[in-house]
Design a protein around this motif. Sequence first.
Motif, PDB file in Angstrom:
ATOM      1  N   ASN A   1      -6.081  -0.754  -4.066  1.00  0.00           N
ATOM      2  CA  ASN A   1      -6.167  -1.655  -3.017  1.00  0.00           C
ATOM      3  C   ASN A   1      -5.350  -2.599  -2.763  1.00  0.00           C
ATOM      4  O   ASN A   1      -5.174  -2.981  -4.591  1.00  0.00           O
ATOM      5  CB  ASN A   1      -7.495  -1.725  -4.073  1.00  0.00           C
ATOM      6  CG  ASN A   1      -7.924  -2.883  -2.471  1.00  0.00           C
ATOM      7  OD1 ASN A   1      -7.606  -3.053  -1.721  1.00  0.00           O
ATOM      8  ND2 ASN A   1      -8.481  -4.052  -2.922  1.00  0.00           N
TER       9      ASN A   1
ATOM     10  N   THR B   1       1.222  -1.401   0.045  1.00  0.00           N
ATOM     11  CA  THR B   1       0.030  -0.005   0.070  1.00  0.00           C
ATOM     12  C   THR B   1       0.899   1.442  -0.166  1.00  0.00           C
ATOM     13  O   THR B   1       0.437   1.930  -0.990  1.00  0.00           O
ATOM     14  CB  THR B   1      -0.973  -0.113   1.322  1.00  0.00           C
ATOM     15  OG1 THR B   1      -1.696  -0.731   0.594  1.00  0.00           O
ATOM     16  CG2 THR B   1      -1.507   0.946   1.465  1.00  0.00           C
TER      17      THR B   1
ATOM     18  N   VAL C   1      -2.236   4.118   3.550  1.00  0.00           N
ATOM     19  CA  VAL C   1      -4.036   4.506   3.014  1.00  0.00           C
ATOM     20  C   VAL C   1      -4.006   6.046   2.833  1.00  0.00           C
ATOM     21  O   VAL C   1      -4.669   6.613   1.546  1.00  0.00           O
ATOM     22  CB  VAL C   1      -4.944   4.039   3.908  1.00  0.00           C
ATOM     23  CG1 VAL C   1      -6.226   4.437   3.335  1.00  0.00           C
ATOM     24  CG2 VAL C   1      -4.955   2.945   4.224  1.00  0.00           C
ATOM     25  N   THR C   2      -3.507   7.312   3.130  1.00  0.00           N
ATOM     26  CA  THR C   2      -3.928   8.202   2.735  1.00  0.00           C
ATOM     27  C   THR C   2      -2.599   8.740   2.448  1.00  0.00           C
ATOM     28  O   THR C   2      -3.087  10.089   1.919  1.00  0.00           O
ATOM     29  CB  THR C   2      -4.384   9.700   4.195  1.00  0.00           C
ATOM     30  OG1 THR C   2      -3.026   9.379   5.211  1.00  0.00           O
ATOM     31  CG2 THR C   2      -5.584   8.969   4.635  1.00  0.00           C
TER      32      THR C   2
ATOM     33  N   ARG D   1       0.662   3.771  -2.980  1.00  0.00           N
ATOM     34  CA  ARG D   1       0.628   5.421  -2.494  1.00  0.00           C
ATOM     35  C   ARG D   1       1.401   6.186  -3.521  1.00  0.00           C
ATOM     36  O   ARG D   1       2.199   7.392  -3.586  1.00  0.00           O
ATOM     37  CB  ARG D   1       0.373   5.788  -0.747  1.00  0.00           C
ATOM     38  CG  ARG D   1       0.390   6.687  -0.657  1.00  0.00           C
ATOM     39  CD  ARG D   1      -0.758   7.787  -1.478  1.00  0.00           C
ATOM     40  NE  ARG D   1      -1.983   7.615  -0.680  1.00  0.00           N
ATOM     41  CZ  ARG D   1      -2.719   8.161  -0.833  1.00  0.00           C
ATOM     42  NH1 ARG D   1      -3.032   9.467  -1.518  1.00  0.00           N
ATOM     43  NH2 ARG D   1      -4.029   8.180  -0.277  1.00  0.00           N
TER      44      ARG D   1
ATOM     45  N   TYR E   1      -4.407   6.466  -3.155  1.00  0.00           N
ATOM     46  CA  TYR E   1      -4.629   5.219  -1.743  1.00  0.00           C
ATOM     47  C   TYR E   1      -5.068   3.460  -3.252  1.00  0.00           C
ATOM     48  O   TYR E   1      -6.150   4.457  -4.414  1.00  0.00           O
ATOM     49  CB  TYR E   1      -5.669   5.051  -1.650  1.00  0.00           C
ATOM     50  CG  TYR E   1      -6.396   3.100  -0.782  1.00  0.00           C
ATOM     51  CD1 TYR E   1      -5.632   3.365  -0.439  1.00  0.00           C
ATOM     52  CD2 TYR E   1      -7.214   2.978  -1.961  1.00  0.00           C
ATOM     53  CE1 TYR E   1      -5.836   1.461   0.101  1.00  0.00           C
ATOM     54  CE2 TYR E   1      -7.996   1.542  -0.789  1.00  0.00           C
ATOM     55  CZ  TYR E   1      -6.610   0.780  -0.206  1.00  0.00           C
ATOM     56  OH  TYR E   1      -7.308  -0.174   0.236  1.00  0.00           O
TER      57      TYR E   1
END
Length: 204
Positions: free
Chosen positions: A51, A39, A177-178, A43, A49
């Motif tokens: 998956n 991830t 994720v962010t 990114r 993001y």
Amino acid sequence: MGVHRVVEVAHSLVWGLVALVHTPAHVVLVGLDSSGKTTALLRLKYGQYVNAVPTVGFNCEKVRAGGAQWLAWDVGGAERVRPLWRSYTRATDALIFVVDSSSSSERLEEARVELQRLTKQQNAQCVALNKHRPPLLVLANKQDLPGARDVNGLAKALGLPELQESQPWAVMPACAVTGEGLDEAMATLHTLVVKARKQAKAKK
């Protein structure tokens, strides 16, 4: 320090930065399964993001982050795959150990054991080849989750203060994720790599 020496140092630093910008540094992401390595890599690559599915072997991407270009390898973290870490990290410029900051104490102990084993293997390899130790960045991932430990708590849990003085390391908080904290983490690693390259060059 004389003017000549100041200019010499500045010149050396500039060329070191130019070399790092134009020659992607080789970095390997390792860590336990489900820590967020893929991830984080995706990114960094796409700026958003994506998956990710569990990595069985490895992923490789060229990314730009922290003011530098990187050839980043993400190696699976399942127990059966971890013996491969040694091969992927043998000639790397830097190492990123990704940790789930919200992990249980048992899981963190497992991460500590794997990290200590890997750094000992790298130390033996570097001594045998007369090379400097590649910088280590512990990415304290998943800082957005409840119960996430801070960087000081993670450093202690992973035994980082007990590493040999010849092992440069840093811990940086992030959320893959962010994307929060990733560029700052890579900038810190960039600084460590430049410093390591300068020291290696000075010894020649």
